[in-house]
Each structure stands twice: as C-alpha cells, then as structure tokens.
Design an enzyme around this catalytic site. Structure first.
Site, PDB file in Angstrom:
ATOM      1  N   CYS A 155      44.931 -83.330 -14.427  1.00  0.00           N
ATOM      2  CA  CYS A 155      44.759 -82.035 -15.095  1.00  0.00           C
ATOM      3  C   CYS A 155      44.676 -82.200 -16.609  1.00  0.00           C
ATOM      4  CB  CYS A 155      45.906 -81.100 -14.729  1.00  0.00           C
ATOM      5  SG  CYS A 155      45.658 -79.426 -15.355  1.00  0.00           S
ATOM      6  N   CYS A 177      51.189 -79.423 -19.664  1.00  0.00           N
ATOM      7  CA  CYS A 177      52.486 -78.819 -19.309  1.00  0.00           C
ATOM      8  C   CYS A 177      53.537 -79.928 -19.136  1.00  0.00           C
ATOM      9  CB  CYS A 177      52.344 -78.004 -18.032  1.00  0.00           C
ATOM     10  SG  CYS A 177      50.911 -76.891 -18.079  1.00  0.00           S
ATOM     11  N   CYS A 188      55.026 -81.029 -15.730  1.00  0.00           N
ATOM     12  CA  CYS A 188      54.144 -81.180 -14.564  1.00  0.00           C
ATOM     13  C   CYS A 188      53.743 -82.617 -14.264  1.00  0.00           C
ATOM     14  CB  CYS A 188      52.891 -80.327 -14.756  1.00  0.00           C
ATOM     15  SG  CYS A 188      51.859 -80.299 -13.275  1.00  0.00           S
ATOM     16  N   CYS A 219      49.643 -70.516   0.148  1.00  0.00           N
ATOM     17  CA  CYS A 219      49.397 -70.554  -1.294  1.00  0.00           C
ATOM     18  C   CYS A 219      48.670 -71.844  -1.650  1.00  0.00           C
ATOM     19  CB  CYS A 219      50.710 -70.513  -2.056  1.00  0.00           C
ATOM     20  SG  CYS A 219      51.726 -69.109  -1.625  1.00  0.00           S
ATOM     21  N   CYS A 261      47.222 -66.691  -1.073  1.00  0.00           N
ATOM     22  CA  CYS A 261      47.541 -66.747  -2.507  1.00  0.00           C
ATOM     23  C   CYS A 261      46.834 -67.970  -3.072  1.00  0.00           C
ATOM     24  CB  CYS A 261      49.046 -66.879  -2.709  1.00  0.00           C
ATOM     25  SG  CYS A 261      49.523 -66.988  -4.460  1.00  0.00           S
ATOM     26  N   CYS A 296      51.340 -62.608  -8.765  1.00  0.00           N
ATOM     27  CA  CYS A 296      52.505 -63.461  -8.557  1.00  0.00           C
ATOM     28  C   CYS A 296      52.724 -64.181  -9.885  1.00  0.00           C
ATOM     29  CB  CYS A 296      52.225 -64.458  -7.428  1.00  0.00           C
ATOM     30  SG  CYS A 296      53.531 -65.695  -7.240  1.00  0.00           S
ATOM     31  N   ARG A 300      61.232 -64.945  -5.697  1.00  0.00           N
ATOM     32  CA  ARG A 300      61.179 -66.147  -4.844  1.00  0.00           C
ATOM     33  C   ARG A 300      62.043 -67.278  -5.402  1.00  0.00           C
ATOM     34  NH1 ARG A 300      55.946 -66.904  -4.429  1.00  0.00           N
ATOM     35  NH2 ARG A 300      55.989 -65.347  -2.796  1.00  0.00           N
TER      36      ARG A 300
HETATM   37  N1  SAM Z   1      47.314 -75.527 -12.471  1.00  0.00           N
HETATM   38  C1  SAM Z   1      47.614 -74.168 -12.239  1.00  0.00           C
HETATM   39  C2  SAM Z   1      48.369 -73.538 -13.373  1.00  0.00           C
HETATM   40  O1  SAM Z   1      49.253 -74.188 -13.925  1.00  0.00           O
HETATM   41  O2  SAM Z   1      48.081 -72.395 -13.711  1.00  0.00           O
HETATM   42  C3  SAM Z   1      48.320 -73.915 -10.950  1.00  0.00           C
HETATM   43  C4  SAM Z   1      49.384 -74.860 -10.399  1.00  0.00           C
HETATM   44  S1  SAM Z   1      50.869 -75.051 -11.355  1.00  0.00           S
HETATM   45  C5  SAM Z   1      51.516 -76.500 -10.672  1.00  0.00           C
HETATM   46  C6  SAM Z   1      51.880 -73.688 -10.857  1.00  0.00           C
HETATM   47  C7  SAM Z   1      53.277 -73.550 -11.422  1.00  0.00           C
HETATM   48  O3  SAM Z   1      54.165 -74.434 -10.768  1.00  0.00           O
HETATM   49  C8  SAM Z   1      53.504 -73.821 -12.885  1.00  0.00           C
HETATM   50  O4  SAM Z   1      53.101 -72.760 -13.707  1.00  0.00           O
HETATM   51  C9  SAM Z   1      55.002 -74.025 -12.929  1.00  0.00           C
HETATM   52  O5  SAM Z   1      55.675 -72.797 -13.143  1.00  0.00           O
HETATM   53  C10 SAM Z   1      55.334 -74.568 -11.526  1.00  0.00           C
HETATM   54  N2  SAM Z   1      55.709 -75.985 -11.609  1.00  0.00           N
HETATM   55  C11 SAM Z   1      54.884 -77.030 -11.793  1.00  0.00           C
HETATM   56  N3  SAM Z   1      55.549 -78.195 -11.848  1.00  0.00           N
HETATM   57  C12 SAM Z   1      56.868 -77.887 -11.702  1.00  0.00           C
HETATM   58  C13 SAM Z   1      58.064 -78.674 -11.688  1.00  0.00           C
HETATM   59  N4  SAM Z   1      58.046 -79.975 -11.873  1.00  0.00           N
HETATM   60  N5  SAM Z   1      59.235 -78.033 -11.494  1.00  0.00           N
HETATM   61  C14 SAM Z   1      59.259 -76.690 -11.331  1.00  0.00           C
HETATM   62  N6  SAM Z   1      58.155 -75.913 -11.342  1.00  0.00           N
HETATM   63  C15 SAM Z   1      56.971 -76.484 -11.536  1.00  0.00           C
HETATM   64 FE1  SF4 Z   2      47.745 -78.554 -14.927  1.00  0.00          FE
HETATM   65 FE2  SF4 Z   2      50.215 -78.863 -14.031  1.00  0.00          FE
HETATM   66 FE3  SF4 Z   2      49.794 -77.362 -16.162  1.00  0.00          FE
HETATM   67 FE4  SF4 Z   2      48.968 -76.488 -13.737  1.00  0.00          FE
HETATM   68  S1  SF4 Z   2      51.061 -76.821 -14.376  1.00  0.00           S
HETATM   69  S2  SF4 Z   2      47.812 -76.430 -15.652  1.00  0.00           S
HETATM   70  S3  SF4 Z   2      48.422 -78.452 -12.783  1.00  0.00           S
HETATM   71  S4  SF4 Z   2      49.400 -79.575 -16.008  1.00  0.00           S
END
Ligand code: SAM
Ligand code: SF4
Ligand code: DTB
Length: 333
Positions: free
Chosen positions: A71, A75, A78, A117, A148, A208, A280
C-alpha cells in the site's frame, strides 16, 4: 438537548436515554464520561445499550483481504504499508478473483457470519477494478449476506457504482483524533477521510467508521475521535473500535500497551454517545481474555469481527467465540 446524567444515572431514565441522540458533543462532556468511576460509566452505558439494542445479541462480521500489502499510504499501525522501512514480511497480492471471494463468503456464512467485509490495501480503487468489485458485492449479496467494503478513498462515481451494486456498508475509519492524526498518517489528510465519509453517506450507503486505540495517544485523543464520529450529521451505523495489533516491523511495534480498562471505557463512551449505532469490538480480541471481552459487551459492544483471520493478523477461532457466547448466554445475529 442537555445531557441528563454525567454522573450516576437517574432511576427510571430509560425513556430519556432512548431519545438521547446528539451531534453537539463537547470535549469536556466526553472527558467527564471517561472520568466517571468505572462502575458508574458501565451502568450508564448498559442502560443506553438496553434502551436501543438487545443486550444478549452480538452481530458477526467476517473480514477478507481481497488485495493485500504494497500500500502507498503510510499508516504507522499497518502491516500493509509498503513504506515501513523494516518491512513486515507480508507478501503483496493482486486483487482476488471473484469466485474465490464468493467461495470464502459461503464458508463465512456457514460459520455463522451475517456480514462480509471485503478490504483492499489501496489509497483508492482504480476505475479498471470497479467491475470486479461490483461482481463481488453482487455475488456476496446473492448468498443472503450483508456486504461491506473498505477500499480507501472513493470518487463520486465509484461510490455510485458500489451503491448500484447493492453495497450495504462502507468502512472508512477516522482512526484517531484530528490532533493526533498527523503522528500516525502523513499521506492522506483527516479532511480527505471526512470527505469520503460524506460521499458514502450522500450516496445512501450505510457508514462504518471508527478507529484504533493503543497507538500512544492520550485519553483526549480517544475522546476527540469519538467527538468527530458522534458530531457527524448522522452517526455512523457501525463504529469499529480497534485495539492496536502491534505488528513487528511497523513503527508502532513497541508502543506501550493500553490499559484494558481504558479500552472498556472507550467502548462505553462510544455506546453512550452513539446510542443507536453498532459498536464493534474489533481488532485486538486475540490478545484479550474472555473476561475483558465480556466487560466490553457489558459496556455496549454489539458486534465483533468473527473468523480466524482479520485482514493480515489472527483473530480467535470460531469455536472459541461460540464457546464464550454460550458461557455468557449471548446469541449471534
Ligand atoms: N486500506 C483501506 C483504508 O485504510 O482505508 C482499508 C483497509 S484498513 C486496513 C482498515 C482499518 O483497519 C484502518 O483504518 C485501521 O483502523 C484498522 N487497522 C489496520 N491495521 C490495524 C492494526 N494493526 N491494529 C488495529 N487496527 C488496524
Ligand atoms: Fe494502506 Fe494499511 Fe493505511 Fe489501509 S490502513 S491505507 S491498507 S497502509
Ligand atoms: C476495522 O475497523 N478493522 C478491520 C476492518 N475495519 C477493515 C481491520 C482490522 C485489521 C487488523 C490488522 C490486520 O489484520 O491487518
């Protein structure tokens, strides 16, 4: 409307609580809820919960990663961000074939999940992927499951395409407070997230949206995140509260763990502020005791992520969750 009970709730206050849907929350009121003695906070949250939900039912949503890793966003929490220097050891994949997604959704339904989802590690979908995404939504809906998707930012046209396909919910988290956000993500702004949420809401897709706690933020940030969500023109229908899963190789791998009672408080305050929403209990259950999860349900969690995998990290096995439900007298919805 003014808050009826910031301290101990009044006897016979359910009718008032039932109508308590506000969009004008002030930070000091939210912090006052967080500051309550835990038992008072839990009692108030449970009263709100009972006025709006069946307290013994928990909705089951199952996740699938339809496109993993690589990606372009950064973040910090992530596992899927390509920019994390150390690397998380994840193998990036292409968008999954529709047939494989439907087959996995069938298994999720047979296991008891009611909502499927589908998540992709994208900044936003490419227009060339839209036909595949539409086919996924249509195929999962045909199974009689709610759908979702979480695909990053959406354009007006993409939002309309997903709505036409019958998408029930779109997940896009604000993740944290506006103030703390810049310490977690630099590649997309808080406002861009709110714009996507407004587009989804405008198209008539259920929203959501929630966030993550345990990223090293302050209580004021947890309160600020809930303030953003509750002061949207409509409360999100679904509010995922994730406990950080500290993934090795991410910048947050060694962040100090959040006190579990603070997590429970966050769920309780979310329940009080957004009475009609599904709250949730999301990522992080793998590291939680049964007692902690039970306390989250008492605090007003009405939904979980179900199934052995979240997107890239493990989640409790179905049997374990079903055994816990049995012990607590909870039923799946
Ligand atoms: N890439 C898309 C986005 O970020 O908009 C969708 C998938 S992203 C993984 C969805 C959400 O999962 C993130 O916004 C975050 O809140 C949650 N998330 C991701 N990694 C996580 C982690 N290691 N621990 C807890 N929540 C996590
Ligand atoms: Fe990409 Fe992870 Fe951020 Fe979603 S949460 S935009 S998958 S880096
Ligand atoms: C949400 O709020 N939590 C889910 C879902 N929306 C997409 C994702 C949790 C991901 C946990 C880390 C992982 O498995 O990669």
């Amino acid at each position: 409307m003014t808050m009826t009970s910031l301290s101990a709730p009044q006897a016979g206050s359910e009718p008032t609580l039932r109508t308590l849907t506000r969009h004008d929350w002030q930070q000091n009121e939210i912090l006052a809820l967080f500051d309550l003695p835990l038992m008072d906070l839990l009692f108030q949250a449970q009263q709100v919960h009972r006025a709006h939900h069946d307290p013994n039912k928990v909705q089951l949503s199952q996740l699938i990663s339809i496109k993993t890793g690589g990606c372009a966003e950064d973040c910090a929490y992530c596992s899927q961000a390509a920019s994390h220097k150390k690397g998380t050891g994840l193998t990036a994949t292409k968008l999954m074939e529709v047939g494989r997604v439907i087959a996995a959704a069938k298994r999720a339904k047979a296991g008891g999940a009611s909502r499927y989802c589908m998540g992709a590690a994208w900044t936003s979908p490419k227009d060339r992927d839209m036909d595949t995404l539409v086919a996924m939504v249509e195929g999962v809906k045909e199974l009689g499951m709610e759908t979702c998707m979480t695909l990053g930012m959406l354009s007006e046209q993409q939002t309309a395409q997903l709505k036409d396909a019958g998408l029930d919910y779109y997940n896009h988290n604000v993740d944290t407070s506006e103030e703390f956000y810049g310490q977690v993500i630099t590649t997309r702004t808080y406002q861009e997230r709110l714009d996507t949420l407004a587009r989804v809401r405008g198209a008539g897709i259920n929203v959501c949206s929630g966030g993550i706690v345990g990223m090293g933020e302050e209580r004021a940030d947890r309160a600020g995140m809930l303030r953003t969500l509750a002061n949207l023109p409509h409360h999100p229908e679904s509010v995922p509260i994730n406990m950080l899963v500290a993934v090795p190789g991410t910048p947050l791998e060694n962040v100090e763990k959040l006190d579990p009672f603070e997590f429970v408080r966050t769920i309780a305050v979310a329940r009080i502020m957004m009475p009609g929403s599904e709250v949730r209990l999301s990522a992080g259950r793998q590291g939680m005791s049964e007692e902690l999860q039970a306390m989250c349900f008492f605090a007003g969690a009405s939904s979980i992520f179900y199934g052995e995998q979240l997107l890239t990290t493990p989640n409790p096995e179905n049997n374990k969750d079903l055994a816990l439900f049995k012990k607590l007298g909870l039923t799946a919805a």
